[in-house]
Write an enzyme that holds these catalytic residues in place. Sequence first.
Site, PDB file in Angstrom:
ATOM      1  CB  SER A 159      -0.743  -0.072   0.993  1.00 35.26           C
ATOM      2  OG  SER A 159      -0.082  -0.206   2.232  1.00 35.26           O
TER       3      SER A 159
ATOM      4  N   GLY B 202      -0.105   4.814   0.102  1.00 34.15           N
ATOM      5  CA  GLY B 202      -0.864   5.988   0.411  1.00 34.15           C
ATOM      6  C   GLY B 202      -1.705   6.517  -0.507  1.00 34.15           C
TER       7      GLY B 202
ATOM      8  N   GLY C 175      -2.441   4.613  -4.159  1.00 32.80           N
ATOM      9  CA  GLY C 175      -3.166   3.144  -4.038  1.00 32.80           C
ATOM     10  C   GLY C 175      -2.244   2.205  -3.663  1.00 32.80           C
TER      11      GLY C 175
ATOM     12  N   GLY D 130      -5.474   0.485   5.276  1.00 36.27           N
ATOM     13  CA  GLY D 130      -4.455  -0.798   4.594  1.00 36.27           C
ATOM     14  C   GLY D 130      -5.023  -2.135   5.134  1.00 36.27           C
ATOM     15  CG  ASP D 131      -5.614  -2.903   9.211  1.00 34.80           C
ATOM     16  OD1 ASP D 131      -4.584  -3.299   8.850  1.00 34.80           O
ATOM     17  OD2 ASP D 131      -6.139  -2.136  10.130  1.00 34.80           O
TER      18      ASP D 131
END
Length: 313
Positions: A220, A222, A225, A251-252
């Site tokens: 990931s 930021g 994407g 992010g999860d």
Amino acid sequence: MIVTVTANPSVDRTIEIDSLQRGAVLRTRSALLDAGGKGVNVARALAANGLAATAVLPTGGAEGVQLTALLATAGINVVEVPIAGAVRSNITIAEADGTTTKLNEPGPRFDAAERARLVAATLDAAEGADWVVLCGSLPPGVPADFYADLTRRLRERGARVAVDTSGDALRAAVAGRPDLVKPNREELADLVGHEVRTLGDALRAARQVLGQGVPTVVASVGAEGALLVTADGAWHARSTFVEPRSTVGAGDALLAGFLAAGHIGPDALADAVAWGAAAAALPGSRMPTPAELDRAAVQCSPAFDPAATLTES
């Protein structure tokens, strides 16, 4: 079914303000309370989209009772591992422009018996699971190779393992050769020992991780994407709709979306970025529902500008 393991879960309070001013008395716009921890967030994202999830986690103290109560309302099957210490409480300060400041406690100290119970509970819960996701920081008293050792034991039983952690725990976990790792830009840079400032840097770093025996890297990056890098190629996906309200848990959600979409190829990456972007647009660490996902806003391609500069959010 996907099993998540969160060695250091939390009760997370998010406070929304206009802007943070040190030393001032500030009025809040809202306050939210959520079950927290990276694996917990993955399970919450899956459940919010009608998918079966089991969350394995330690519980202790009044905070542990509060944590399991929050998860019960989300429809998540929880496997509790009782510990003597109290589950930690974290605070997130979310500003109107999307800037987030996190205050995370270290968590309770584990003894050897508590570590052994967490391992046993994970191995039991993993029977028949599609994936086991090992997530988040390790609390005091848990060695850096905990996820690495657990990865080896799970893979011996035929389980597929994804890891999302940082620092020494991530470096050790890579040596355990999980099926997938999901670092962010800072974690990827720390893992390979050099700065990751552009998409090209991220691609080279991810390929270094592949060279260490990890077959799939989802990085990931930021506002840019995410990258998917495997032996078959590399793809970049980015959402054109990014108005972050709180990036906590984005992010999860991205990892949950990737696994939910089949964990293979650009279509899964595009779905993952849609989940992550939707989470970033929500308050606190809320996880998006199907109605909040905008797959059409995601651009995904094997061709991207390696010079594109990466930002924090």
